[in-house]
Motif scaffolding. Structure first.
Motif, PDB file in Angstrom:
ATOM      1  N   LEU A 118      -1.258  10.627   0.927  1.00 29.00           N
ATOM      2  CA  LEU A 118      -0.153  10.417   0.280  1.00 29.00           C
ATOM      3  C   LEU A 118      -0.307   8.323  -0.218  1.00 29.00           C
ATOM      4  O   LEU A 118       0.363   8.135  -1.321  1.00 29.00           O
ATOM      5  N   LEU A 119      -0.772   8.377   0.790  1.00 31.03           N
ATOM      6  CA  LEU A 119      -0.836   6.132   0.305  1.00 31.03           C
ATOM      7  C   LEU A 119      -1.840   6.603  -1.053  1.00 31.03           C
ATOM      8  O   LEU A 119      -1.369   5.899  -1.836  1.00 31.03           O
ATOM      9  N   ALA A 120      -2.895   7.207  -1.165  1.00 31.16           N
ATOM     10  CA  ALA A 120      -3.962   7.655  -2.944  1.00 31.16           C
ATOM     11  C   ALA A 120      -2.554   7.996  -3.994  1.00 31.16           C
ATOM     12  O   ALA A 120      -2.677   7.017  -5.017  1.00 31.16           O
ATOM     13  N   ASP A 121      -2.059   8.640  -3.679  1.00 30.73           N
ATOM     14  CA  ASP A 121      -1.352   9.831  -5.010  1.00 30.73           C
ATOM     15  C   ASP A 121      -0.558   8.302  -4.474  1.00 30.73           C
ATOM     16  O   ASP A 121       0.264   8.011  -6.556  1.00 30.73           O
ATOM     17  N   GLY A 122      -0.033   6.952  -3.892  1.00 31.40           N
ATOM     18  CA  GLY A 122       1.311   6.438  -4.104  1.00 31.40           C
ATOM     19  C   GLY A 122       0.967   5.341  -5.243  1.00 31.40           C
ATOM     20  O   GLY A 122       1.547   4.675  -5.953  1.00 31.40           O
ATOM     21  N   ILE A 303      12.835   0.375  -8.135  1.00 23.70           N
ATOM     22  CA  ILE A 303      13.057   1.053  -7.164  1.00 23.70           C
ATOM     23  C   ILE A 303      12.575   2.321  -6.885  1.00 23.70           C
ATOM     24  O   ILE A 303      11.946   2.249  -5.560  1.00 23.70           O
ATOM     25  N   ALA A 304      12.007   2.496  -7.334  1.00 30.42           N
ATOM     26  CA  ALA A 304      11.276   4.056  -6.703  1.00 30.42           C
ATOM     27  C   ALA A 304      10.087   3.254  -6.504  1.00 30.42           C
ATOM     28  O   ALA A 304       8.863   3.767  -5.344  1.00 30.42           O
ATOM     29  N   SER A 305       9.387   2.312  -7.380  1.00 30.93           N
ATOM     30  CA  SER A 305       8.604   1.607  -6.856  1.00 30.93           C
ATOM     31  C   SER A 305       8.858   1.453  -5.813  1.00 30.93           C
ATOM     32  O   SER A 305       7.469   1.432  -4.714  1.00 30.93           O
ATOM     33  N   GLN A 306       9.422   0.313  -5.344  1.00 28.04           N
ATOM     34  CA  GLN A 306       9.840  -0.420  -3.759  1.00 28.04           C
ATOM     35  C   GLN A 306      10.025   0.367  -2.845  1.00 28.04           C
ATOM     36  O   GLN A 306       9.097   0.362  -2.279  1.00 28.04           O
ATOM     37  N   ALA A 307      10.500   2.010  -3.410  1.00 27.14           N
ATOM     38  CA  ALA A 307      10.791   2.534  -2.288  1.00 27.14           C
ATOM     39  C   ALA A 307       8.619   3.379  -1.674  1.00 27.14           C
ATOM     40  O   ALA A 307       8.838   2.968  -0.063  1.00 27.14           O
ATOM     41  N   SER A 312       4.586   2.806   1.970  1.00 30.27           N
ATOM     42  CA  SER A 312       3.148   2.156   2.195  1.00 30.27           C
ATOM     43  C   SER A 312       3.130   2.036   3.514  1.00 30.27           C
ATOM     44  O   SER A 312       2.320   1.569   4.134  1.00 30.27           O
ATOM     45  N   PHE A 313       3.626   1.276   3.949  1.00 32.09           N
ATOM     46  CA  PHE A 313       3.600  -0.366   4.928  1.00 32.09           C
ATOM     47  C   PHE A 313       4.459   0.207   6.303  1.00 32.09           C
ATOM     48  O   PHE A 313       3.336   0.423   6.883  1.00 32.09           O
ATOM     49  N   THR A 314       5.479   1.190   5.896  1.00 35.37           N
ATOM     50  CA  THR A 314       5.361   1.560   7.425  1.00 35.37           C
ATOM     51  C   THR A 314       4.054   2.667   7.517  1.00 35.37           C
ATOM     52  O   THR A 314       3.756   3.045   8.984  1.00 35.37           O
ATOM     53  N   LEU A 315       3.971   3.689   6.949  1.00 37.88           N
ATOM     54  CA  LEU A 315       2.422   4.618   7.378  1.00 37.88           C
ATOM     55  C   LEU A 315       1.392   3.395   7.815  1.00 37.88           C
ATOM     56  O   LEU A 315       1.191   4.258   8.807  1.00 37.88           O
ATOM     57  N   VAL A 316       1.295   2.711   7.122  1.00 43.38           N
ATOM     58  CA  VAL A 316       0.289   1.731   7.512  1.00 43.38           C
ATOM     59  C   VAL A 316       0.181   1.279   8.933  1.00 43.38           C
ATOM     60  O   VAL A 316      -0.686   1.725   9.724  1.00 43.38           O
ATOM     61  N   SER A 317       0.991   0.871   8.880  1.00 45.36           N
ATOM     62  CA  SER A 317       1.979   0.202  10.711  1.00 45.36           C
ATOM     63  C   SER A 317       1.414   1.709  11.650  1.00 45.36           C
ATOM     64  O   SER A 317       1.640   1.765  12.865  1.00 45.36           O
ATOM     65  N   LEU A 348      -4.099  -3.962  -1.492  1.00 45.66           N
ATOM     66  CA  LEU A 348      -4.551  -3.604  -2.570  1.00 45.66           C
ATOM     67  C   LEU A 348      -3.903  -2.337  -3.244  1.00 45.66           C
ATOM     68  O   LEU A 348      -4.413  -2.030  -3.776  1.00 45.66           O
ATOM     69  N   LEU A 349      -2.599  -1.874  -2.686  1.00 48.31           N
ATOM     70  CA  LEU A 349      -2.029  -1.972  -3.910  1.00 48.31           C
ATOM     71  C   LEU A 349      -1.898  -2.081  -5.220  1.00 48.31           C
ATOM     72  O   LEU A 349      -1.756  -1.245  -6.350  1.00 48.31           O
ATOM     73  N   LEU A 350      -1.629  -3.388  -4.798  1.00 44.69           N
ATOM     74  CA  LEU A 350      -1.390  -4.523  -6.770  1.00 44.69           C
ATOM     75  C   LEU A 350      -2.442  -3.954  -7.522  1.00 44.69           C
ATOM     76  O   LEU A 350      -2.798  -4.003  -8.383  1.00 44.69           O
ATOM     77  N   LEU A 351      -4.236  -4.485  -6.721  1.00 48.42           N
ATOM     78  CA  LEU A 351      -4.976  -4.036  -7.157  1.00 48.42           C
ATOM     79  C   LEU A 351      -5.228  -2.637  -7.928  1.00 48.42           C
ATOM     80  O   LEU A 351      -5.928  -2.247  -9.202  1.00 48.42           O
ATOM     81  N   GLY A 352      -5.136  -1.691  -7.407  1.00 46.72           N
ATOM     82  CA  GLY A 352      -5.402  -0.426  -7.741  1.00 46.72           C
ATOM     83  C   GLY A 352      -4.178   0.012  -8.612  1.00 46.72           C
ATOM     84  O   GLY A 352      -4.205   0.669  -9.496  1.00 46.72           O
ATOM     85  N   CYS A 353      -2.212  -0.298  -8.501  1.00 45.68           N
ATOM     86  CA  CYS A 353      -1.764  -0.221  -9.639  1.00 45.68           C
ATOM     87  C   CYS A 353      -2.075  -0.893 -10.885  1.00 45.68           C
ATOM     88  O   CYS A 353      -2.160  -0.188 -11.997  1.00 45.68           O
ATOM     89  N   ILE A 354      -2.782  -2.374 -11.008  1.00 46.04           N
ATOM     90  CA  ILE A 354      -2.985  -2.772 -11.887  1.00 46.04           C
ATOM     91  C   ILE A 354      -4.146  -2.067 -12.598  1.00 46.04           C
ATOM     92  O   ILE A 354      -4.562  -1.606 -13.454  1.00 46.04           O
ATOM     93  N   GLY A 355      -5.415  -1.166 -11.951  1.00 43.09           N
ATOM     94  CA  GLY A 355      -6.404  -0.743 -12.195  1.00 43.09           C
ATOM     95  C   GLY A 355      -6.079   0.884 -13.087  1.00 43.09           C
ATOM     96  O   GLY A 355      -6.785   0.890 -14.038  1.00 43.09           O
ATOM     97  N   VAL A 356      -5.009   0.958 -12.394  1.00 43.29           N
ATOM     98  CA  VAL A 356      -4.104   2.065 -12.267  1.00 43.29           C
ATOM     99  C   VAL A 356      -3.608   2.139 -14.193  1.00 43.29           C
ATOM    100  O   VAL A 356      -3.973   3.129 -15.405  1.00 43.29           O
ATOM    101  N   VAL A 357      -3.450   0.800 -14.676  1.00 41.78           N
ATOM    102  CA  VAL A 357      -2.603   0.560 -15.895  1.00 41.78           C
ATOM    103  C   VAL A 357      -3.599   0.199 -17.063  1.00 41.78           C
ATOM    104  O   VAL A 357      -3.294   0.736 -17.923  1.00 41.78           O
TER     105      VAL A 357
END
Length: 656
Positions: A118-122, A303-307, A312-317, A348-357
């Motif tokens: 779930l985290l990875a596909d996110g 908004i979809a990205s914010q959710a 992801s933060f909730t999942l990690v906590s 980590l999410l920021l770097l991952g998203c930039i890498g995907v783009v």
């Protein structure tokens, strides 16, 4: 003396929202929080289903598949069934795992695989949503470079996380209501041009596409994109409540289907032509409305990205509380429930998203990678949900039927998604495997450490502790000395703590406190129990905190001491004569024992690899005092060796 109480003041800040009851405000909040991911899927689903020449069989079959996927997968499985599996109002794969984990140790593997996927596909959700919206500008400004715009929006979104999203969040509901209303209106306009598209309601067209159309089965990988947000819908259950979700889903599903059918009508009207990069979603818009529609689509994508980020933060906590993730720093920017910020995951999410783009560049390339990992998450949820159904004493044949039906549906989606692996699906799979590795190492190391930590009875040491406290020949270490203990039984203590008090450097104090934190399977438990070990000389405080409660041990401990003083159960006035006359409160000092890997070890191979990986990862995270929320000015970190298996013999020879 024993006393059990509830931290009512702290609990009020983390108790579930009152708006979980069905209300207009709750329905609007549900629109803003729950449906960001699934709500933006019309931006790219039909474009993925019809990649080349438009044919009637492809369009009718694709629309029919979307309709029945949203019905069977999202409506029946998640909205009607899975939302019932709430953990005191909370949802998500880790909440579900907490409900059933006592039924088998193997279920931890299911939760780890599902959570990691779930985290990875996110990581792909913000890039594909924002890219799909921004690429609509190409109809107005052909040749525009969309990649820099997408990256700028994503960077800005992640930079805002540390400030919390309380103000922006209030606008989420109205914006998403506007978005879904726009979807419905555009869809109705499209359907009016070709009403025959409504025939796609017949499941025969889905069957015809999957069975009779060459290569049709493999299009399930594209169809699956319409329901990827269903897992996020369950994860956000605690924000809105199942009643609000179920009622708002009827509106959301209607708007989504109207838009899908509208896009299908436009496609059928252009039968025989290639799409050539055109997006059916934006083709429904009149020219004069394009910029307005693109702006609304971009806001919906944000908004979809914010959710996704918040989820992801909730999942990690939750993973941290369940000992499945390193104890990284958690911040709470506001007092609003759900306003959690995890700096390390944000980076980590920021770097991952930039890498995907940068890697995929175009949304159609991301479509080829999106959905593979989330299919695995859904299969893991199905397994956990079947275990939950057994705990509810649902008849075995019905549970088996549920497993067969949804195992077949999700297994088909998984097989169809496997063709995405060489086209970018490997990215999310690789990220999933890395996250699974971290979670496995952390959980396995936790059990290894717990198994090898030596505990001793605390009663035999009480007399020695009182003598040390009264021994004026030993310099006083602190007025109140607080040890963080992992001993679950209140009659026991780690032998390392006894060693630290009496041998490493005798630590004389007026009062000794032993604090233990017990994480419960309920999300918002906030209770404590006080046990007097020696009258006015030693106490044990056990906190029972839910797996979604922040660890502010410094604050909670102060609250406990205040209660004890108010009830005249303890006197915290300094015992120095000069200070006692002035009624000065004594100082408090925390001691946290931090384990390191002893060189005196002989390892089994697997445990050796696990512990080496564990201590390697531990280098990159803060010490445990920051995780527990302790005041760093009053904390002492003591290193203690972790001996897995002592070396049995040493070949030393004495010479003369």
């Amino acid at each position: 003396m024993s006393d059990t109480k509830t931290l009512s003041e702290a609990k009020s800040a983390t108790a579930p929202h009152a708006h979980t009851a069905i209300s207009t405000a709750g329905l609007l909040i549900a629109l803003g929080i729950i449906y960001g991911d699934i709500g933006t899927s019309p931006l790219y689903v039909m474009k993925a289903i019809v990649p080349g020449i438009i044919t009637a069989d492809l369009v009718y079959g694709g629309i029919s598949c979307v309709l029945w996927t949203l019905t069977l997968q999202t409506t029946v499985k998640y909205v009607l069934l899975t939302l019932n599996a709430d953990n005191n109002g909370e949802g998500g794969i880790f909440s579900l795992y907490a409900l059933v984990r006592r039924r088998g140790a193997w279920l931890s593997a299911v939760a780890i695989i599902g959570g990691a996927a779930l985290l990875a596909d996110g990581v792909i959700t913000p890039p594909i949503s924002v890219s799909s919206a921004i690429e609509g500008l190409e109809r107005v400004y052909p040749g525009i470079q969309t990649v820099p715009i997408v990256i700028a929006i994503i960077v800005g979104l992640f930079l805002l996380q540390s400030f919390g999203t309380q103000i922006v969040g209030k606008a989420f509901g109205p914006v998403m209501f506007l978005w879904f209303s726009m979807l419905a209106i555009l869809g109705i306009m499209g359907i009016s041009q070709h009403p025959e598209i409504l025939k796609a309601v017949n499941p025969y067209y889905a069957y015809n596409l999957l069975v009779n159309t060459p290569g049709g089965f493999w299009l399930l990988g594209a169809v699956f994109l319409c329901t990827t947000g269903a897992e996020a819908l369950y994860s956000d259950l605690g924000h809105c409540g199942k009643g609000n979700i179920r009622i708002s889903w009827m509106f959301v599903k209607t708007c989504l289907l109207l838009n899908y059918f509208g896009q299908g009508a436009w496609l059928v009207a252009n039968e025989g032509q290639p799409l050539n990069g055109r997006n059916p979603f934006f083709e429904l818009m009149p020219e004069w409305f394009l910029l307005i529609g693109i702006g609304i689509a971009t806001m919906a994508a944000i908004i979809a990205s914010q959710a996704l980020i918040t989820g992801s933060f909730t999942l990690v906590s939750e993973a941290i509380r369940l000992n499945m993730w390193p104890k990284v720093r958690l911040n709470y920017p506001t007092d609003v429930k759900g306003q959690l910020y995890v700096p390390s995951m944000n980076r980590l999410l920021l770097l991952g998203c930039i890498g995907v783009v940068l890697y995929f560049e175009r949304s159609e390339n991301m479509e080829a990678a999106y959905g593979l990992a989330i299919t695995i998450t859904m299969m893991m949820t199905t397994l956990l949900l079947s275990m939950w159904l057994r705990t509810k004493r649902v008849a075995g044949p019905l549970v088996l039927l549920f497993l067969v039906v949804y195992g077949g549906i999700e297994g088909s989606f998984l097989i169809a998604n496997l063709i995405k692996f060489p086209h970018g699906g490997w990215v999310s799979v690789a990220i999933s495997l890395c996250l699974i590795g971290v979670m496995y190492v952390w959980l396995r190391a936790y059990f290894i450490k717990r198994r090898l930590t030596e505990f001793v009875k605390i009663d035999p040491y009480m007399d020695a502790l009182k003598e040390l406290s009264d021994d004026d020949t030993v310099p006083k270490y602190a007025t109140h000395l607080v040890f963080m203990s992992s001993a679950e039984r209140q009659t026991e203590i780690e032998s390392k703590i006894i060693y630290s008090i009496f041998q490493k450097r005798p630590k004389r104090a007026d009062i000794y406190w032993f604090v233990h934190v017990d994480t419960t399977d309920e999300p918002y438990t906030m209770e404590y129990k006080v046990t007097e070990l020696a009258p006015n000389d030693a106490f044990r405080v056990t906190f029972r905190l839910g797996f979604r409660v922040e660890q502010k041990i410094n604050l909670y401990f102060r609250k406990v001491v205040e209660d004890l003083v108010r009830n005249k159960e303890v006197d915290i006035t300094s015992r120095y004569e000069s200070l006692s006359k002035q009624h000065v409160t004594g100082d408090f000092r925390f001691v946290v024992l931090e384990k390191f890997l002893s060189v005196e070890n002989e390892f089994p191979l697997v445990e050796k690899l696990v512990m080496q990986a564990y201590f390697y990862l531990k280098q990159f995270i803060p010490s445990e005092d920051k995780y527990f929320g302790l005041d760093t000015s009053s904390v002492k970190i003591e290193k203690v060796p972790l001996v897995i298996t002592p070396v049995r013999s040493v070949s030393l020879k004495r010479v003369y």
